[in-house]
Design a protein around this motif. Structure first.
Motif, PDB file in Angstrom:
ATOM      1  N   ASN A  16      37.024  25.731 -39.345  1.00  0.00           N
ATOM      2  CA  ASN A  16      37.795  24.940 -38.386  1.00  0.00           C
ATOM      3  C   ASN A  16      37.066  23.637 -38.092  1.00  0.00           C
ATOM      4  O   ASN A  16      35.838  23.592 -38.104  1.00  0.00           O
ATOM      5  CB  ASN A  16      37.979  25.715 -37.073  1.00  0.00           C
ATOM      6  N   SER A  17      37.838  22.598 -37.842  1.00  0.00           N
ATOM      7  CA  SER A  17      37.256  21.293 -37.527  1.00  0.00           C
ATOM      8  C   SER A  17      38.122  20.600 -36.490  1.00  0.00           C
ATOM      9  O   SER A  17      39.204  21.083 -36.121  1.00  0.00           O
ATOM     10  CB  SER A  17      37.149  20.431 -38.778  1.00  0.00           C
ATOM     11  N   LEU A  18      37.655  19.452 -36.020  1.00  0.00           N
ATOM     12  CA  LEU A  18      38.423  18.688 -35.035  1.00  0.00           C
ATOM     13  C   LEU A  18      39.788  18.289 -35.569  1.00  0.00           C
ATOM     14  O   LEU A  18      40.739  18.121 -34.805  1.00  0.00           O
ATOM     15  CB  LEU A  18      37.646  17.431 -34.632  1.00  0.00           C
ATOM     16  N   ASP A  19      39.890  18.135 -36.881  1.00  0.00           N
ATOM     17  CA  ASP A  19      41.167  17.730 -37.471  1.00  0.00           C
ATOM     18  C   ASP A  19      42.249  18.797 -37.310  1.00  0.00           C
ATOM     19  O   ASP A  19      43.436  18.522 -37.478  1.00  0.00           O
ATOM     20  CB  ASP A  19      40.982  17.424 -38.957  1.00  0.00           C
ATOM     21  N   ASP A  20      41.833  20.037 -36.997  1.00  0.00           N
ATOM     22  CA  ASP A  20      42.800  21.123 -36.834  1.00  0.00           C
ATOM     23  C   ASP A  20      43.519  21.080 -35.489  1.00  0.00           C
ATOM     24  O   ASP A  20      44.533  21.753 -35.311  1.00  0.00           O
ATOM     25  CB  ASP A  20      42.100  22.494 -36.921  1.00  0.00           C
ATOM     26  N   LEU A  21      42.983  20.338 -34.538  1.00  0.00           N
ATOM     27  CA  LEU A  21      43.402  20.526 -33.158  1.00  0.00           C
ATOM     28  C   LEU A  21      44.892  20.306 -32.929  1.00  0.00           C
ATOM     29  O   LEU A  21      45.514  21.024 -32.150  1.00  0.00           O
ATOM     30  CB  LEU A  21      42.593  19.619 -32.240  1.00  0.00           C
ATOM     31  N   LYS A  22      45.489  19.330 -33.598  1.00  0.00           N
ATOM     32  CA  LYS A  22      46.903  19.059 -33.351  1.00  0.00           C
ATOM     33  C   LYS A  22      47.762  20.278 -33.679  1.00  0.00           C
ATOM     34  O   LYS A  22      48.722  20.591 -32.966  1.00  0.00           O
ATOM     35  CB  LYS A  22      47.396  17.843 -34.141  1.00  0.00           C
ATOM     36  N   THR A  23      47.418  21.000 -34.746  1.00  0.00           N
ATOM     37  CA  THR A  23      48.168  22.212 -35.103  1.00  0.00           C
ATOM     38  C   THR A  23      48.167  23.208 -33.948  1.00  0.00           C
ATOM     39  O   THR A  23      49.208  23.796 -33.606  1.00  0.00           O
ATOM     40  CB  THR A  23      47.545  22.873 -36.347  1.00  0.00           C
ATOM     41  N   TYR A  24      47.017  23.379 -33.323  1.00  0.00           N
ATOM     42  CA  TYR A  24      46.906  24.352 -32.235  1.00  0.00           C
ATOM     43  C   TYR A  24      47.568  23.851 -30.964  1.00  0.00           C
ATOM     44  O   TYR A  24      48.195  24.630 -30.229  1.00  0.00           O
ATOM     45  CB  TYR A  24      45.426  24.681 -31.997  1.00  0.00           C
ATOM     46  N   TYR A  25      47.463  22.554 -30.682  1.00  0.00           N
ATOM     47  CA  TYR A  25      48.168  21.998 -29.528  1.00  0.00           C
ATOM     48  C   TYR A  25      49.671  22.182 -29.679  1.00  0.00           C
ATOM     49  O   TYR A  25      50.378  22.531 -28.722  1.00  0.00           O
ATOM     50  CB  TYR A  25      47.843  20.514 -29.373  1.00  0.00           C
TER      51      TYR A  25
END
Length: 421
Positions: free
Chosen positions: A289-298
């Motif tokens: 996991n990385s910061l780039d994943d965050l939008k998917t989780y939001y």
């Protein structure tokens, strides 16, 4: 009039997001609007409704407005403000969980002080009445390991606040396992307005890392505890129930699994804080996991009826960007600006004495402010993201001598997400 120097344009699918890092406002625009009015700097040709919106949200500012100087003024005003007095109580670094990534495990057995809350009472008698707002944040370790002593101190603080007329506010970060009907009701009586509980992904991944010291799993128990808290906060206006989701080789199905444990109504009381686990002194592991994943989780959180934690640190990079009115109080009564590295003693700004008096380390306070103040840094002064991060992590600056720059997505993504109606 001119476009703000803190406008940031980023592409999102077939549209663009125009974001202002001062006001945190964002708006979707198409390619045609971008070309005609943004890239060409053509303010005069804007329709009145578009012009009014852009002015109202700081996308367009007066020609004589020095945005950076105003930010510097607000930063200093906030840094040296009188209120609130915000003390993060760390009565112990001990915990009934054994999470492998915990940075405090390294020194958890080195700190213990049976007189912690008695010493704190003496400090409170001498200092609390000088402020109109006193915020007590319970932290650890696990703060409810010392439940009896903590509740007794909060009862004392409540009576002291009634006597002297200041507002008492209480928040807590807890693993959640020791929450009970009794202590939740008492904490609410003492002004609890914010509570954070953490899940490490879905049930399987959570129970691998966030388990009791004897190896027992905690996922199902924490679901029950959160449901119990929701029962009590339904009629508490503006209560902040923060559910932190740690990402450690997780997928969005893990987040869906957590949220599916709660009804749609229960999710509406929850605010999600999603973070990627990083390496610590005790934990070295590969994390896909990385910061780039965050939008998917939001996106998942919002689609399932939860809310998002919005950054509340206007004019500061974190709570540590304040003078001596903010500090962590460790078990040995030392006052720290940040405890993410307990070996970095330059973060200690003083120590509370048994009689409640304070021995201040002025050198460390001055050096901390120098690291926090990014307005002497030419790179920061030219950066469009300055109002989001104000120079980044102060601890990093103190230790490394350089700034830890945030990416655009990490700095502002929560502001660009939709809100539940």
């Amino acid at each position: 009039m001119k476009y703000s120097k803190y406008n940031i344009l980023t592409k999102s699918g077939n549209e663009y997001i125009l974001y202002n890092s001062v006001t945190k406002a964002s708006v979707s625009i198409d390619e045609d609007f971008k070309n005609k009015f943004i890239d060409s700097n053509n303010i005069a040709a804007l329709k009145k409704e578009d012009y009014d919106f852009l002015v109202e949200n700081n996308f367009i500012v007066a020609d004589n407005k020095d945005e950076t100087k105003e930010l510097e003024y607000m930063f200093n005003t906030n840094y040296f403000a009188h209120d609130p007095l915000n003390i993060v109580l760390v009565p112990t670094l001990k915990c009934n969980f054994s999470c492998p990534y915990c940075f405090e495990k390294v020194v958890c057995d080195k700190y213990d002080n049976p007189n912690y809350f008695e010493n704190l009472k003496e400090y409170a008698k001498a200092q609390f009445h000088h402020h109109s707002v006193v915020q007590i944040s319970l932290f650890g370790g696990e703060p409810l390991v010392y439940e009896k002593q903590a509740l007794e101190f909060l009862e004392f603080a409540k009576q002291d606040s009634l006597k002297h007329g200041y507002d008492l506010k209480v928040s807590m970060v807890t693993n959640g396992s020791l929450l009970t009907d009794h202590n939740v009701k008492k904490l609410l009586e003492y002004g609890l307005f914010s509570l954070q509980v953490t899940f490490d992904g879905g049930k399987e991944s959570h129970n691998k890392t966030r388990c009791f010291k004897d190896g027992r799993p905690s996922f199902d128990l924490l679901v029950e505890k959160v449901k119990m808290v929701i029962k009590y906060i339904k009629n508490v206006p503006d209560f902040l129930l923060n559910i932190r989701i740690n990402l450690n080789n997780n997928s969005k199905s893990d987040l869906e699994e957590v949220l599916n444990c709660f009804t749609v109504e229960e999710r509406s009381y929850m605010r999600l804080l999603i973070r990627v686990i990083y390496n610590t002194d005790k934990y070295k592991g590969e994390n896909n996991n990385s910061l780039d994943d965050l939008k998917t989780y939001y996106d998942v959180a919002l689609s399932m009826g939860a809310n998002l934690v919005k950054n509340s640190y206007f004019y500061q990079t974190c709570e540590g960007c304040a003078d001596a009115r903010f500090f962590y109080l460790m078990p040995d009564m030392t006052m720290w600006k940040c405890i993410n590295d307990l070996n970095f003693k330059e973060a200690i700004i003083g120590q509370i004495q048994p009689d409640g008096s304070v021995q201040i380390n002025y050198n460390n306070i001055v050096n901390w402010y120098s690291a926090a103040n990014c307005f002497k840094d030419e790179k920061c002064l030219e950066c469009k993201k300055l109002p989001d991060c104000f120079g980044g992590c102060v601890l990093h600056k103190r230790k490394k001598g350089n700034r830890s720059c945030k990416t655009f997505d990490m700095a502002c993504l929560p502001y660009c997400m939709g809100k539940n109606e």
